[in-house]
Design a protein around this motif. Structure first.
Motif, PDB file in Angstrom:
ATOM      1  N   MET A 157       3.456 -13.518   6.706  1.00 31.67           N
ATOM      2  CA  MET A 157       2.170 -13.245   7.813  1.00 31.67           C
ATOM      3  C   MET A 157       1.862 -11.676   7.406  1.00 31.67           C
ATOM      4  N   LEU A 158       2.778 -10.919   7.436  1.00 31.55           N
ATOM      5  CA  LEU A 158       2.418  -9.429   7.181  1.00 31.55           C
ATOM      6  C   LEU A 158       2.067  -9.473   5.797  1.00 31.55           C
ATOM      7  N   ALA A 159       2.486 -10.043   4.868  1.00 34.79           N
ATOM      8  CA  ALA A 159       2.343 -10.196   3.394  1.00 34.79           C
ATOM      9  C   ALA A 159       0.715 -10.357   3.377  1.00 34.79           C
ATOM     10  N   LYS A 183      -2.940  -7.962   1.213  1.00 28.58           N
ATOM     11  CA  LYS A 183      -3.375  -8.535   0.161  1.00 28.58           C
ATOM     12  C   LYS A 183      -4.235  -7.322  -0.741  1.00 28.58           C
ATOM     13  N   GLU A 184      -5.185  -7.117  -0.153  1.00 26.92           N
ATOM     14  CA  GLU A 184      -6.173  -6.165  -1.226  1.00 26.92           C
ATOM     15  C   GLU A 184      -6.169  -4.852  -0.861  1.00 26.92           C
ATOM     16  N   GLN A 185      -5.564  -4.052  -1.774  1.00 29.78           N
ATOM     17  CA  GLN A 185      -5.187  -2.645  -1.754  1.00 29.78           C
ATOM     18  C   GLN A 185      -6.432  -1.931  -1.973  1.00 29.78           C
ATOM     19  N   GLU A 186      -6.525  -0.707  -1.670  1.00 32.31           N
ATOM     20  CA  GLU A 186      -7.841   0.112  -1.992  1.00 32.31           C
ATOM     21  C   GLU A 186      -7.450   1.445  -2.191  1.00 32.31           C
ATOM     22  N   LYS A 220      -0.617   2.511   2.669  1.00 31.75           N
ATOM     23  CA  LYS A 220       0.629   2.381   1.659  1.00 31.75           C
ATOM     24  C   LYS A 220       1.006   3.586   1.226  1.00 31.75           C
ATOM     25  N   LYS A 221       0.097   4.529   0.731  1.00 33.09           N
ATOM     26  CA  LYS A 221       0.608   5.872   0.013  1.00 33.09           C
ATOM     27  C   LYS A 221      -0.313   6.825   0.493  1.00 33.09           C
ATOM     28  N   THR A 259      -3.644   4.956  -0.905  1.00 28.93           N
ATOM     29  CA  THR A 259      -3.929   3.641  -1.042  1.00 28.93           C
ATOM     30  C   THR A 259      -3.691   3.044   0.361  1.00 28.93           C
ATOM     31  N   ILE A 260      -4.686   2.197   0.676  1.00 28.80           N
ATOM     32  CA  ILE A 260      -4.704   1.464   1.997  1.00 28.80           C
ATOM     33  C   ILE A 260      -4.831  -0.038   2.136  1.00 28.80           C
ATOM     34  N   CYS A 261      -4.808  -0.671   2.966  1.00 25.11           N
ATOM     35  CA  CYS A 261      -5.135  -2.129   3.225  1.00 25.11           C
ATOM     36  C   CYS A 261      -5.924  -2.043   4.220  1.00 25.11           C
ATOM     37  N   ARG A 262      -7.332  -2.848   4.286  1.00 29.02           N
ATOM     38  CA  ARG A 262      -8.040  -2.857   5.647  1.00 29.02           C
ATOM     39  C   ARG A 262      -7.508  -4.053   6.455  1.00 29.02           C
ATOM     40  N   PHE A 263      -7.710  -3.782   7.657  1.00 22.63           N
ATOM     41  CA  PHE A 263      -7.174  -4.843   8.484  1.00 22.63           C
ATOM     42  C   PHE A 263      -8.215  -5.187   9.671  1.00 22.63           C
TER      43      PHE A 263
END
Lengths: 222, 222
Positions: free
Chosen positions: B1-3, B7-10, B32-33, B80-84
């Motif tokens: 679920m969390l994974a 998915k799409e890092q930016e 992420k970073k 580095t981020i993931c949108r949610f």
DNA sequence: CGGCTGCTTGAATAGAGTCAATAAACGTGG
DNA sequence: CCACGTTTATTGACTCTATTCAAGCAGCCG
């Protein structure tokens, strides 16, 4: 669902403890009536009040995630409360996406309010902390009792208001005097009335968070 | 679920905005970073940083419940981020009691940390605010990178540290000097090392909230 | 009418802010 | 690799404001 959580009401006397510092808090409380304060002694020995709870608040949402609470939770007045054991929180999460979302929203709102307080606490001008305290309290009380309009009764002593705003009791007195002189508020005993609410708002750039809620992301159903 | 949420890092460049003050924020970000700061201009015009985000944080949890965010969210470093998107939060609430509970827990933790900061911000001794800043940052970074032990690189300028602690940039410099003289910390450029962590802890009565988490109330399963 | 608690006011102190000037670090382009 | 300009950090002098200590003053309850 929510109604089932509020079956058994309980009376609590002024000065009674709902939780003590450094103990485990394994229940939440829903506050039906009265004021509650979370107090904490800081390294220097000064007492602080990080949060004041009003009717309608869920008490302890920032404490149940920990093995022990840093706060002592005390009834500032006579209270009516409902106990809400931690297991029930688990049930809510399992059974009701919407109520789960509501709890999350409550936590977010608390955070936003605390953010506002944090910013203002860092300014040097102490009377502005008092202004924010009054405005936030008024907004919060109006939620449950719109007929209050522009005034409310504050059961806290000035010493306690100081602990809640980060001022000394002495300076609370001086700050109130200043606001009176500026014709921004009126006061009779512990009743505060806003004589110029727009003026107060602009002093601290106040935004009523309750008026800008967007809960459209909450799931439907129970 | 969390994974599936990650998915799409930016990549985001230093100085880029993730959100601007008084706009609608209809997504969260998982960091992420890199470091991210929430900034806000206060009535007097002074800039403040109510929150600093580190790798692993969910950005915006105190903002999505409102029609507009009071904070400007800026990349303090390369990110580095993931949108949610907000709708995904609705999905989570509907589909996963456990992840819902985790979000609630995250919000509670943020609140507890902010509470600690609020208390310390109200004392007059400014260098203690710096001490808490360093301790909280260290704790937070250690969560993701235990090998850091007793030091970390702080990409913020002293002016920014001031905005995050409620001190002037000048006073941050003086406070660092004081901690150096007391042999509590060491510093090389923007690296901070704790020379006497117990000493720092006792100065502000610091408790690492991450070490006293109790998440036994989270529902099992996904 | 005392005796308590809470509030007000004054004077002295201490600490953070501001302004300003210097020094160090960093990046850029020659 | 060095010279320059910009940003960041340090230090000093001064001001301003909240605190503390202390004394006096209500207001409330027995």
């Amino acid at each position: 669902m929510l109604a089932s959580l509020e079956k058994e009401q309980e009376e609590v006397s002024e000065g009674d403890f709902l939780a003590k510092e450094n103990t485990r808090l394994d229940e939440l409380f829903i506050l039906k009536k009265g004021w509650v304060i979370a107090t904490r002694e800081e390294a220097s020995g000064r007492a602080h009040i990080p949060t004041v709870y009003h009717p309608g608040d869920v008490i302890g949402l920032s404490d149940v995630a920990f093995t022990h609470t840093p706060n002592t939770i005390v009834a500032a007045t006579q209270l009516t409360i409902c106990r809400f054991p931690r297991e029930k929180l688990t049930d809510v999460l399992r059974q009701s996406p919407r109520v789960s979302g509501l709890f999350l929203a409550l936590s977010m709102i608390d955070q936003a309010l605390m953010n506002d307080r944090l910013i203002v606490s860092r300014r040097t001008d102490g009377y502005l902390r008092l202004v924010l305290f009054l405005l936030q309290t008024m907004s919060r009380l109006r939620l449950m009792e719109p007929r209050l309009h522009d005034q409310f009764y504050c059961p806290l002593t000035q010493e306690q208001i100081g602990a809640a705003t980060g001022l000394s009791g002495v300076h609370v007195s001086r700050s109130i005097k200043k606001l009176l002189e500026l014709n921004l508020i009126e006061r009779h005993k512990r009743f505060f009335r806003f004589a110029d609410e727009p003026g107060l708002n602009s002093l601290v750039g106040y935004v009523d968070r309750y008026e800008s809620l967007d809960l459209s992301w909450l799931p439907e159903g129970d």
